[in-house]
Design a protein around this motif. Structure first.
Motif, short mmCIF file in Angstrom:
data_model
loop_
_atom_site.label_atom_id
_atom_site.label_comp_id
_atom_site.label_asym_id
_atom_site.label_seq_id
_atom_site.Cartn_x
_atom_site.Cartn_y
_atom_site.Cartn_z
N TYR A 74 0.83 -1.20 0.00
CA TYR A 74 0.00 0.00 0.00
C TYR A 74 0.87 1.26 0.00
CZ TYR A 74 -3.72 -3.25 1.07
OH TYR A 74 -4.61 -4.30 1.00
N ARG A 75 0.54 2.18 -0.90
CA ARG A 75 1.28 3.43 -1.05
C ARG A 75 0.30 4.60 -1.12
NH1 ARG A 75 6.55 3.09 -2.65
NH2 ARG A 75 7.38 1.02 -3.15
N ILE A 76 0.83 5.79 -0.89
CA ILE A 76 -0.01 6.98 -1.00
C ILE A 76 0.21 7.70 -2.32
CG2 ILE A 76 -0.17 7.31 1.49
CD1 ILE A 76 1.93 9.54 1.20
N PRO A 92 -5.06 14.22 3.48
CA PRO A 92 -3.73 13.84 4.00
C PRO A 92 -3.76 13.23 5.38
CG PRO A 92 -3.64 15.99 2.93
CD PRO A 92 -5.09 15.60 2.99
N GLU A 93 -4.75 13.59 6.20
CA GLU A 93 -4.77 13.04 7.55
C GLU A 93 -5.02 11.53 7.56
OE1 GLU A 93 -8.79 15.26 7.00
OE2 GLU A 93 -6.66 15.53 6.48
N ARG A 94 -5.40 10.96 6.42
CA ARG A 94 -5.61 9.51 6.36
C ARG A 94 -4.43 8.77 5.75
NH1 ARG A 94 -11.00 7.99 3.51
NH2 ARG A 94 -10.16 5.95 4.03
N PHE A 95 -3.42 9.48 5.31
CA PHE A 95 -2.27 8.83 4.67
C PHE A 95 -1.59 7.84 5.63
CE2 PHE A 95 -1.28 12.42 1.39
CZ PHE A 95 -2.49 12.13 0.76
N GLY A 96 -1.49 8.22 6.89
CA GLY A 96 -0.84 7.33 7.85
C GLY A 96 -1.55 5.99 7.97
N LYS A 126 -1.32 -0.06 6.81
CA LYS A 126 -1.82 -1.31 6.26
C LYS A 126 -0.68 -2.25 5.86
CE LYS A 126 -5.32 -0.86 3.30
NZ LYS A 126 -6.49 -1.49 3.92
N ASN A 127 0.55 -1.72 5.79
CA ASN A 127 1.69 -2.56 5.42
C ASN A 127 2.33 -3.26 6.62
OD1 ASN A 127 1.83 -2.15 2.55
ND2 ASN A 127 2.51 -0.05 2.98
#
Length: 460
Positions: A121-123, A138-142, A147-148
């Motif tokens: 999983y990547r952003i 962006p606050e959900r990127f973390g 997930k990795n």
């Protein structure tokens, strides 16, 4: 040889290789899974308790990780039961995505593991924020990076991994590539083959009826949702239907969510039907839901233009099956698809998020019949060269042999005192290491009619 297969939804990706080993004989196969009703005669199915629901207090970004740890614990307990029965595998083969494999090295120390690594999983560069219609803040990127967690723990076991496409391996960091082999998944070319006779008679599947003079456009996904370009395809239909009065459209797929987020209300089919109300001739557009496999293949064989769209994500089996039956394919311009569909060679490539581009490609496929015929033939030729189930089984066996450090050959049963070896055992011993019992067809093809678990266990 003794195999332990692991997948939370038995038999998952391993249906064909398990059947192949069973048909060859001389192997002991145990399969560990969560409880389900699927069964394959000859396989010892061991279930572990389904993990309980993640507590509400767990941080949202850690919920998948929490569930994976619970499943790892359940998998450990299941493996301890297997060990208590006196079974020690020569190799463990399974899917790393859900966590149940993470602690098996503690139950069977020294046993090599071949794990399926499906996606990293990547952003950027993959599915996240690919579609501007559905941006991720962006606050959900973390949470995406989190997930990795299972990916990294699985890789840290120091074992071996495999993945089915160049694109899927490319999603993983470069430092992981050295231990990730590519074993390309295949389809049964005997079942998934062209059938020109279908065009000479009326095809009926549920409410759909396609006469020889009509043109059939097909679309297939496990569920109708944006990740598989459902919204783009639906928005392309008004132009296509207006331009061709002879067109009939088949959409196969459910209304649940496989990937991505659900709409605010209802399902994505309802959302698109509301958006396009009055712009689509519903007498020519048929939502078939999930269909029997035979009907699915018949629709692909009869297709005059099969549309396969996808976010940059995991490729579906339906794409491989469409190529194998020689369907003229319009594919989206994401690396998930273009690893298979080269524009003008094995299909036509359209802009994945552009309904007009998809409509243009579909109409061209319907109007230029010589082009469509040629692209169907080259798609089939690609499948024969790269997507043959028989070759996949050979490659997967070779990878298991490499990881196990030994040839995969049937083992002779312990003889009774004074008993002579059976002819079958002698014949097996006489074959070269790694050779199949029959050179004509893989065992999975010979046994295609036996032990059919539900198709839902293997569809993407």
């Amino acid at each position: 040889m003794k195999f332990l297969f692991v997948h939370q939804n038995f038999p998952g990706q391993y249906l064909h290789i398990v059947r192949d080993l069973l048909a060859e004989g001389g192997h002991e196969i145990v399969f560990m899974t969560e409880p389900n009703r699927n069964a394959i005669p000859g396989v010892r199915k061991v279930t572990y308790a389904a993990p309980p629901r993640v507590p509400d207090g767990v941080h949202p970004a850690a919920r998948e990780y929490d569930m994976a740890m619970r499943r790892a614990e359940a998998g450990y307990a299941g493996a301890m039961q297997i060990r208590a029965l006196g079974f020690r595998p020569d190799i463990i083969v399974g899917h790393h995505g859900w966590g149940e494999m993470l602690n098996l090295c503690d139950v069977f120390p020294g046993v090599p593991i071949l794990g399926y690594f499906e996606f990293y999983y990547r952003i950027d560069g993959t599915d996240v924020n690919y579609d501007p219609e559905f941006p991720m803040p962006p606050e959900r990127f973390g949470a995406v990076r989190a997930k990795n967690g299972v990916n990294h723990l699985a890789f840290a076991l120091g074992q071996h991994g495999q993945t089915p496409t160049e694109w899927q391996r490319s999603t993983y960091p470069a430092w992981m590539h050295g231990r990730l082999s590519i074993v390309r998944e295949g389809v049964d070319l005997g079942i998934c083959r062209p059938d020109p006779a279908l065009r000479r008679r009326t095809l009926k599947v549920g409410p759909l009826s396609v006469a020889p003079r009509q043109k059939l456009i097909t679309y297939v996904a496990r569920n109708l949702e944006p990740y598989r370009g459902f919204h783009t395809f639906m928005r392309a239909l008004p132009r296509i239907l207006a331009a061709r009065s002879d067109v009939v459209v088949s959409l196969v797929g459910g209304d649940e969510i496989s990937y991505g987020a659900p709409p605010p209300q209802g399902n994505w089919r309802g959302v698109m039907m509301q958006e396009l109300a009055g712009r689509i001739d519903l007498s020519r557009v048929h939502f078939l839901g999930r269909v029997e496999y035979e009907d699915h293949i018949a629709l692909l064989r009869r297709s005059d233009a099969h549309v396969y769209l996808s976010y940059p994500f995991v490729a579906s089996w339906s794409l491989r099956e469409a190529m194998a039956v020689g369907a003229p394919i319009v594919g989206g311009d994401t690396p998930t698809v273009t690893e298979f569909i080269a524009d003008g060679e094995t299909g036509l490539v359209a802009a994945n998020l552009d309904p007009d581009s998809v409509a243009d490609a579909v109409l061209r496929m319907l109007e230029e019949r010589d082009l469509a015929a040629r692209l169907g033939e080259t798609a089939r030729a690609y499948a024969v060269a790269h997507l043959d189930l028989a070759q996949y089984l050979r490659d997967f066996r070779a990878e298991m042999a490499r990881v196990a450090g030994r040839d995969i050959v049937p083992e002779a049963p312990s003889p009774r005192p004074g008993a002579k070896p059976a002819r079958a055992v002698k014949a097996a011993a006489a074959r070269p290491p790694g050779a199949k019992a029959s050179p004509a067809k893989p065992a999975a093809v010979r046994k295609a009619a036996a032990a059919k678990p539900r198709a839902a266990a293997r569809r993407r």
